[in-house]
Design an enzyme around this catalytic site. Sequence first.
Site, PDB file in Angstrom:
ATOM      1  N   THR A 181       8.418   3.210  17.137  1.00 48.33           N
ATOM      2  CA  THR A 181       9.587   2.727  17.274  1.00 48.33           C
ATOM      3  C   THR A 181      10.589   3.427  16.244  1.00 48.33           C
ATOM      4  O   THR A 181      11.683   3.848  16.766  1.00 48.33           O
ATOM      5  CB  THR A 181       9.590   1.110  16.879  1.00 48.33           C
ATOM      6  OG1 THR A 181       8.904   0.463  17.907  1.00 48.33           O
ATOM      7  CG2 THR A 181      11.214   0.619  16.882  1.00 48.33           C
ATOM      8  N   ASP A 211      -3.292   5.542  23.594  1.00 47.17           N
ATOM      9  CA  ASP A 211      -2.901   4.283  22.906  1.00 47.17           C
ATOM     10  C   ASP A 211      -2.768   3.314  23.846  1.00 47.17           C
ATOM     11  O   ASP A 211      -2.337   3.232  24.838  1.00 47.17           O
ATOM     12  CB  ASP A 211      -1.695   4.529  22.441  1.00 47.17           C
ATOM     13  CG  ASP A 211      -0.923   3.500  21.509  1.00 47.17           C
ATOM     14  OD1 ASP A 211      -1.502   2.994  20.944  1.00 47.17           O
ATOM     15  OD2 ASP A 211       0.074   3.472  21.277  1.00 47.17           O
TER      16      ASP A 211
END
Length: 295
Positions: free
Chosen positions: A231, A82
Amino acid sequence: MPLVNGKVVFEFARQNCFAVGSFNADNMEVMQAIIETAKEERAPVSLQLGPKSIGYAGLAMLAGMVKIAAAQVDVPVVLHLDHGTGFEQNLMCLREGFTSLMFDGSRLPYEENVAKTAKIVEIAHIAGVPLEAELGQVLQAGALPEQVAAAMTDPDQALDFVKRTGCDLLAVAVGSIHQMRGREADLDIPRIKAIYEWVRIPLVLHGSSGVKHESLAEAIEYGVTKINVATYIKDGFVSHLRKVMAEKPDEGDVRALLGPAREAAKVRVREKMRVFGASNRISSSGAFISPATRH
Ligand SMILES: [Zn+2]
């Protein structure tokens, strides 16, 4: 099963109009939560590691854990980089057996992003692994609405970018913001539609934690094929950990604290997989289910 090539998994999702959840794991418990839930949901999954996690735990340690966990389940697991920082990091990840890569050149001038992305695409393709690139900027929490609007991906430029770089997946800036805690963002669906009509490769959504579920469903319909979630999962894990620690202030066994937090993370991974339409896509023998509906 061994790690599965991202190209196979993302192309299957694109053809069948669902999105593969790509979840970040910073430690063993969150990594296990993601892979165990994928197994229970019969969902293909992408587990992604970013530069901060690699810096924290070490690339070989994290990649090793993912490979071991993936080998124990009968659903496809992709190991994805990522926000890869450049040529060197992508090469190191290839060496560790990653089955999907990313180079994030979105903050570079356009021509530099094209040149650097194309170079990394070349090595990724030699190894037979797909590369995700980013065009436009997905900003961080706190960004103003006008900044978000100004940083969005331009559909015409996206076509030029994909043609010239040969990237396999394209991360697009279409209204989401990294690290959002509330779920209130709406995506720019006409923009997603326009980009996909031009590029016809899987689109990737970053910063999905703050996006309304109905907007995600629409985005999937118009070509978003990989959805990153960090998140929302982390918050689920940490808030449960805080709760357990408050309830058991004298608990000294780290497993008694982290185990329940792992279960809390699983609940959130499951919720997202179902929103993405990724559940029940893998048979009990580990094969992809359902015929392709999109070309
Ligand atoms: Zn991101």
